[in-house]
Design a protein around this motif. Structure first.
Motif, PDB file in Angstrom:
ATOM      1  N   VAL A  97       0.552  -1.195  -0.394  1.00  0.00           N
ATOM      2  CA  VAL A  97       0.490  -0.065  -0.235  1.00  0.00           C
ATOM      3  C   VAL A  97       0.775   1.012  -0.179  1.00  0.00           C
ATOM      4  CG1 VAL A  97      -1.586   1.629   1.139  1.00  0.00           C
ATOM      5  CG2 VAL A  97      -2.153  -1.302   1.013  1.00  0.00           C
ATOM      6  N   ALA A 183      -7.767   5.271  -5.031  1.00  0.00           N
ATOM      7  CA  ALA A 183      -7.897   5.061  -3.635  1.00  0.00           C
ATOM      8  C   ALA A 183      -8.277   3.870  -2.784  1.00  0.00           C
ATOM      9  CB  ALA A 183      -8.654   6.621  -2.835  1.00  0.00           C
ATOM     10  N   TYR A 184      -9.090   3.135  -3.272  1.00  0.00           N
ATOM     11  CA  TYR A 184     -10.117   2.127  -2.415  1.00  0.00           C
ATOM     12  C   TYR A 184      -9.972   1.185  -2.644  1.00  0.00           C
ATOM     13  CZ  TYR A 184     -14.734   4.521  -2.825  1.00  0.00           C
ATOM     14  OH  TYR A 184     -16.545   5.451  -2.567  1.00  0.00           O
ATOM     15  N   ARG A 185      -8.619   0.252  -3.316  1.00  0.00           N
ATOM     16  CA  ARG A 185      -8.612  -0.228  -3.526  1.00  0.00           C
ATOM     17  C   ARG A 185      -6.912  -0.674  -2.234  1.00  0.00           C
ATOM     18  NH1 ARG A 185      -7.633   0.567  -9.415  1.00  0.00           N
ATOM     19  NH2 ARG A 185      -5.220   1.178  -9.453  1.00  0.00           N
ATOM     20  N   ARG A 186      -6.575   0.991  -1.938  1.00  0.00           N
ATOM     21  CA  ARG A 186      -5.537   1.058  -0.794  1.00  0.00           C
ATOM     22  C   ARG A 186      -6.473   1.390   0.177  1.00  0.00           C
ATOM     23  NH1 ARG A 186      -4.070   5.558  -4.685  1.00  0.00           N
ATOM     24  NH2 ARG A 186      -4.891   7.361  -3.025  1.00  0.00           N
ATOM     25  N   LYS A 187      -7.476   1.521  -0.110  1.00  0.00           N
ATOM     26  CA  LYS A 187      -8.097   1.581   1.974  1.00  0.00           C
ATOM     27  C   LYS A 187      -8.348   0.074   2.147  1.00  0.00           C
ATOM     28  CE  LYS A 187     -10.598   5.210   1.738  1.00  0.00           C
ATOM     29  NZ  LYS A 187     -11.863   6.392   1.432  1.00  0.00           N
ATOM     30  N   LEU A 188      -9.347  -0.587   0.989  1.00  0.00           N
ATOM     31  CA  LEU A 188      -9.386  -1.921   1.292  1.00  0.00           C
ATOM     32  C   LEU A 188      -8.173  -3.003   1.912  1.00  0.00           C
ATOM     33  CD1 LEU A 188     -10.843  -4.718   1.359  1.00  0.00           C
ATOM     34  CD2 LEU A 188     -10.649  -4.750  -0.990  1.00  0.00           C
ATOM     35  N   ASP A 189      -6.897  -2.159   1.619  1.00  0.00           N
ATOM     36  CA  ASP A 189      -5.849  -3.362   1.464  1.00  0.00           C
ATOM     37  C   ASP A 189      -4.750  -2.804   2.968  1.00  0.00           C
ATOM     38  OD1 ASP A 189      -5.005  -4.952  -0.532  1.00  0.00           O
ATOM     39  OD2 ASP A 189      -3.869  -2.763  -2.295  1.00  0.00           O
ATOM     40  N   ALA A 190      -5.413  -1.324   2.802  1.00  0.00           N
ATOM     41  CA  ALA A 190      -4.689  -1.530   4.155  1.00  0.00           C
ATOM     42  C   ALA A 190      -5.962  -1.820   5.418  1.00  0.00           C
ATOM     43  CB  ALA A 190      -5.286   0.077   4.666  1.00  0.00           C
ATOM     44  N   VAL A 191      -6.779  -2.089   5.372  1.00  0.00           N
ATOM     45  CA  VAL A 191      -7.531  -2.481   6.251  1.00  0.00           C
ATOM     46  C   VAL A 191      -7.612  -3.793   6.711  1.00  0.00           C
ATOM     47  CG1 VAL A 191     -10.033  -3.477   7.097  1.00  0.00           C
ATOM     48  CG2 VAL A 191      -9.523  -0.801   6.300  1.00  0.00           C
TER      49      VAL A 191
END
Length: 211
Positions: A97, A183-191
């Protein structure tokens, strides 16, 4: 299975217990959602997890969970190794991420079926939380029933598990349009990374407290 056993109190209890795991934000559920959102062989991933669930339930009813509790040193060693694996997976995700660019396309979307299935197997069989929730707890909760009723408990639990595995995968597919935005991809990865590391930390603390 006989009709009376399918609708027995043991079957209903197993189903209700299984429903309680549907909304737990664990590594397995995140893997299902992610596979669906990335269109990364979601049905193969869900089926792999579900077949593994059946095996864990069978071992729980067969008494393997009880055997592990009778050998705390072996159990603790296995759990520490699994905690290390979960932490390593979480760190890899967070590092990815941090290095991702705004326009980057996730490589997992182009992953092979073999890789997708292997990741689900690892998150399931190297995840002591799955052992605790499925193998051990199913074994404990079903132990209060007669042998035939235990089958009904397992049937109810696995019915709810089918809803969990295939439901989350399909939910991820429905949300796949969100991945058009990096941005959604990074947020999902971060979670996903935070959940994996948190699971490893909680497990390690529990092991240390039990020593």
């Amino acid at each position: 299975m006989r009709a009376d056993l399918m609708f027995s109190s043991a079957t209903v209890s197993g189903f209700v217990f299984g429903l309680g795991l549907i909304f737990s934000l664990g590594p397995q559920n995140l893997m299902l959602i992610r596979a669906g959102m990335l269109r990364n062989h979601p049905m193969a991933v869900a089926s792999t997890g579900y077949v593994s669930e059946i095996a864990l339930v069978a071992m729980g009813i067969g008494g393997l969970g009880t055997v592990l509790t009778q050998h705390p040193t072996l159990s603790g060693t296995l759990q520490l190794g699994c905690a290390g694996f979960l932490a390593w997976c979480g760190l890899r995700v967070l590092i990815r991420v941090s290095r991702a660019s705004e326009a980057e396309v996730p490589t997992e979307a182009r992953g092979s079926r073999f890789r997708a299935i292997s990741l689900m197997l690892a998150v399931t069989w190297l995840n002591p939380l799955a052992w605790l929730e499925v193998m051990f707890l199913v074994g404990v909760f079903s132990s209060g029933y007669a042998s035939e009723a235990q089958i009904g408990f397992a049937f109810g639990f696995l019915s709810a598990s089918a809803i969990r595995f295939y439901g989350w995968s399909l939910a991820g597919v429905g949300l796949s349009s969100k991945l058009k935005l990096p941005a959604y991809r990074r947020k999902l990865d971060a979670v996903a990374g935070v959940v994996l590391i948190s699971a490893a930390v909680v497990l390690s603390l529990n092991i240390l407290n039990s020593v």
